[in-house]
Design an enzyme around this catalytic site. Sequence first.
Site, PDB file in Angstrom:
ATOM      1  N   LYS A   1      46.957  69.337  29.576  1.00  8.29           N
ATOM      2  CA  LYS A   1      48.314  68.833  29.826  1.00  8.29           C
ATOM      3  C   LYS A   1      48.422  68.159  31.208  1.00  8.29           C
ATOM      4  O   LYS A   1      48.887  67.026  31.337  1.00  8.29           O
ATOM      5  CB  LYS A   1      49.309  69.998  29.725  1.00  8.29           C
ATOM      6  CG  LYS A   1      50.708  69.668  30.167  1.00  8.29           C
ATOM      7  CD  LYS A   1      51.360  68.669  29.242  1.00  8.29           C
ATOM      8  CE  LYS A   1      52.647  68.142  29.829  1.00  8.29           C
ATOM      9  NZ  LYS A   1      53.322  67.209  28.965  1.00  8.29           N
TER      10      LYS A   1
ATOM     11  N   CYS B   1      58.332  64.917  34.742  1.00 13.32           N
ATOM     12  CA  CYS B   1      56.953  65.343  34.469  1.00 13.32           C
ATOM     13  C   CYS B   1      55.923  64.826  35.470  1.00 13.32           C
ATOM     14  O   CYS B   1      55.285  65.619  36.154  1.00 13.32           O
ATOM     15  CB  CYS B   1      56.580  64.916  33.064  1.00 13.32           C
ATOM     16  SG  CYS B   1      57.792  65.480  31.862  1.00 13.32           S
TER      17      CYS B   1
HETATM   18  C1  UGA Z   1      55.619  61.845  30.283  1.00 11.30           C
HETATM   19  C2  UGA Z   1      54.401  61.590  29.384  1.00 11.30           C
HETATM   20  O1  UGA Z   1      54.357  60.204  29.007  1.00 11.30           O
HETATM   21  C3  UGA Z   1      54.440  62.438  28.127  1.00 11.30           C
HETATM   22  O2  UGA Z   1      53.245  62.253  27.374  1.00 11.30           O
HETATM   23  C4  UGA Z   1      54.556  63.907  28.550  1.00 11.30           C
HETATM   24  O3  UGA Z   1      54.649  64.760  27.418  1.00 11.30           O
HETATM   25  C5  UGA Z   1      55.809  64.074  29.384  1.00 11.30           C
HETATM   26  O4  UGA Z   1      55.698  63.249  30.548  1.00 11.30           O
HETATM   27  C6  UGA Z   1      55.923  65.528  29.764  1.00 11.30           C
HETATM   28  O5  UGA Z   1      55.066  66.018  30.496  1.00 11.30           O
HETATM   29  O6  UGA Z   1      56.817  66.230  29.252  1.00 11.30           O
HETATM   30  P1  UGA Z   1      58.155  60.985  30.348  1.00 11.30           P
HETATM   31  O7  UGA Z   1      58.169  61.522  31.739  1.00 11.30           O
HETATM   32  O8  UGA Z   1      59.262  61.326  29.438  1.00 11.30           O
HETATM   33  O9  UGA Z   1      56.791  61.423  29.599  1.00 11.30           O
HETATM   34  O10 UGA Z   1      58.159  59.401  30.434  1.00 11.30           O
HETATM   35  P2  UGA Z   1      57.074  58.217  30.521  1.00 11.30           P
HETATM   36  O11 UGA Z   1      57.397  57.256  29.451  1.00 11.30           O
HETATM   37  O12 UGA Z   1      55.688  58.725  30.582  1.00 11.30           O
HETATM   38  O13 UGA Z   1      57.478  57.544  31.898  1.00 11.30           O
HETATM   39  C7  UGA Z   1      57.329  58.232  33.138  1.00 11.30           C
HETATM   40  C8  UGA Z   1      57.599  57.286  34.280  1.00 11.30           C
HETATM   41  O14 UGA Z   1      56.550  56.332  34.405  1.00 11.30           O
HETATM   42  C9  UGA Z   1      58.876  56.467  34.131  1.00 11.30           C
HETATM   43  O15 UGA Z   1      59.535  56.399  35.370  1.00 11.30           O
HETATM   44  C10 UGA Z   1      58.394  55.104  33.702  1.00 11.30           C
HETATM   45  O16 UGA Z   1      59.272  54.072  34.039  1.00 11.30           O
HETATM   46  C11 UGA Z   1      57.085  55.017  34.465  1.00 11.30           C
HETATM   47  N1  UGA Z   1      56.111  54.067  33.895  1.00 11.30           N
HETATM   48  C12 UGA Z   1      55.602  54.263  32.645  1.00 11.30           C
HETATM   49  C13 UGA Z   1      55.700  52.986  34.647  1.00 11.30           C
HETATM   50  O17 UGA Z   1      56.148  52.786  35.790  1.00 11.30           O
HETATM   51  N2  UGA Z   1      54.780  52.112  34.118  1.00 11.30           N
HETATM   52  C14 UGA Z   1      54.257  52.284  32.870  1.00 11.30           C
HETATM   53  O18 UGA Z   1      53.417  51.455  32.461  1.00 11.30           O
HETATM   54  C15 UGA Z   1      54.694  53.382  32.124  1.00 11.30           C
END
Ligand code: UGA
Length: 423
Positions: free
Chosen positions: A184, A240
Site C-alpha cells: 500500500k 493519501c
Molecule cells: C490515491 C491513489 O491514487 C489511490 O490508488 C489510493 O487508494 C488512495 O490515494 C488512497 O491511498 O486511499 P487519491 O488521493 O484519491 O488516491 O487521488 P489521486 O487521483 O491519486 O490524486 C492525488 C493527488 O495527485 C491529487 O492532488 C492530484 O491532483 C495529483 N495528481 C495526480 C497530479 O498532480 N498529477 C497526476 O498525474 C495525477
Amino acid sequence: MAHRGHNVTCVDIDEKKITMMQQGISPIYEQDLEELMYINEEKLGYTTDYKSVYKNADAIFIGVGTPEQPDGSANLSYIATVARQIAETVEKDCLVVVKSTVPVGTNDKVEQFIQDFLVNDVNVQVASNPEFLAQGTAVRDTLEAARIIIGTNSIKAENTLMAIYEPFGLPIVSVSRRSAEMIKYAANDFLALKISYMNDIANLCELVGADIEDVARGMGFDSRIGSKFLNAGIGYGGSCFPKDTKALDYLATLHGYELRTVKAAIDVNNDQKILLYKKACQRLITFNGLKVAVLGLTFKSGTDDLREAPSLDNVPLLLAQGADIYAYDPIGSENFRRRFPETSSEREVEYSKGSIHYVRSAEAALDGANVCFIFTEWGEIKAVMPEDYNRLMRTPLVYDGRNIYDVNEMRESGVEYYSIGRK
Ligand code: UGA
C-alpha cells in the site's frame, strides 16, 4: 461488498452520518455511490450500535482514519479503539480485516491487542487488505480494481478473504500481512514520486524552453513508464499521498534508514504547491487591494475533499498579502467556507488583512479580477473559454496550476498566462 452479494452493516460513531446513510444519502460526494446504496438497500444496514453487529459477524473490516501526527507518523488510536471494541464484543470466530492504511507491523499488533482484550473464547484472526480506490472514482475503482491485495498469516484467513472477494472476479495477490501493508505505502509513494518527478522536470522544462505536456506524452508511450500520473501541476494533495509519503519516511527513520527518494518527493511537492504564488509575487508589486479570482479549492476534481489541497496553502498567503479573494468551486466551497468564513463574526481567528467571498460561477469570480489562480481541474472551470478571461477580468493575468489551457490559445486571446512546465 453488498453489490457483490454480501450482507453488510456499516458502523460509525457519528450519528449524523449514520442517519444520512439510513436515508440513502452519502455523507461524502462520490459519483454513483448513492445509486449503489439504493440498488443494494436490502443487503445494507447502517448503525452506531457496534455491539449488535460485531458479535455475529463473519468478517469485520476496519476502515477508520490513520491521520498524520505532527512528527509524520500515522495516528493509530482509532484502529486501537475499534480493535478493543471488537475484542470485547465478538461471540463467534471471525476475521478482522484491516483496510485502513497502517504502518508495516500494525496487523501483528492489532492481532495481539485483540487477543489481550478478548472476552469470549473465540478465535479472531487479523488480515491486511489495503485499499486502492481514488476519491472521485471510488465505485469504479472498487468494482474494477486492478488487483485485490490480501495479506494473511494463516490458510484459514486467506481462504476467508479469497471467498469474500471471489464474486468480484478480479486478480487477487495473496501475500504476508507485512508485505500487504508495505504494498500500500510503496504503491502510493511511487505514484507521489512519479508526480513529483514530473513536477521537477516541468520546472526544468520552463528554464530550458521545453514543454512538459509534450515530454509527458512522449514518455508515456513507453509501457515501462506508462502514460498515467505524468501530469505536472500544482503538486499532489489529498488524504493519501502527503500522509503516506511522510509515514513511510517516518517508518524508515525509525529503522535507522533514510528513504531518500521519498524524501525528495515530499520536498518537491512542498515547493510546488506555492510555486505559482511565488511567481505572481515576482510579477506584481502587491496583492493588497487586488481582486483575486481563485478557481478550484478541492485537491482534485470529483471530490469535495480539501485535505492537503494546494488552495489551503495559497489562500492564507494571499489573504496575508491583503488580497480580496473571490473563490469558486462547484462542490468544495461549503467545506472551504467552514475554514475560511466570509464574515468576521464566524471566524475563530481574524484575517490580519484581505477578505474572501464565495461565488457560484467561475465567471462571477473572474468578473473585474486583477489576477486569477486555477487550483483544480473541474469541468466547470475547463469550460471557461480563453477569451472569457480577457472579457471578464480587469487585467487578464492567469496562473494555472493544472495546465488546463493551450498556451498559444490563451496568448492569442490576450491573456497573460502562466502554467506549469510550459513557456
Ligand atoms: C490515491 C491513489 O491514487 C489511490 O490508488 C489510493 O487508494 C488512495 O490515494 C488512497 O491511498 O486511499 P487519491 O488521493 O484519491 O488516491 O487521488 P489521486 O487521483 O491519486 O490524486 C492525488 C493527488 O495527485 C491529487 O492532488 C492530484 O491532483 C495529483 N495528481 C495526480 C497530479 O498532480 N498529477 C497526476 O498525474 C495525477
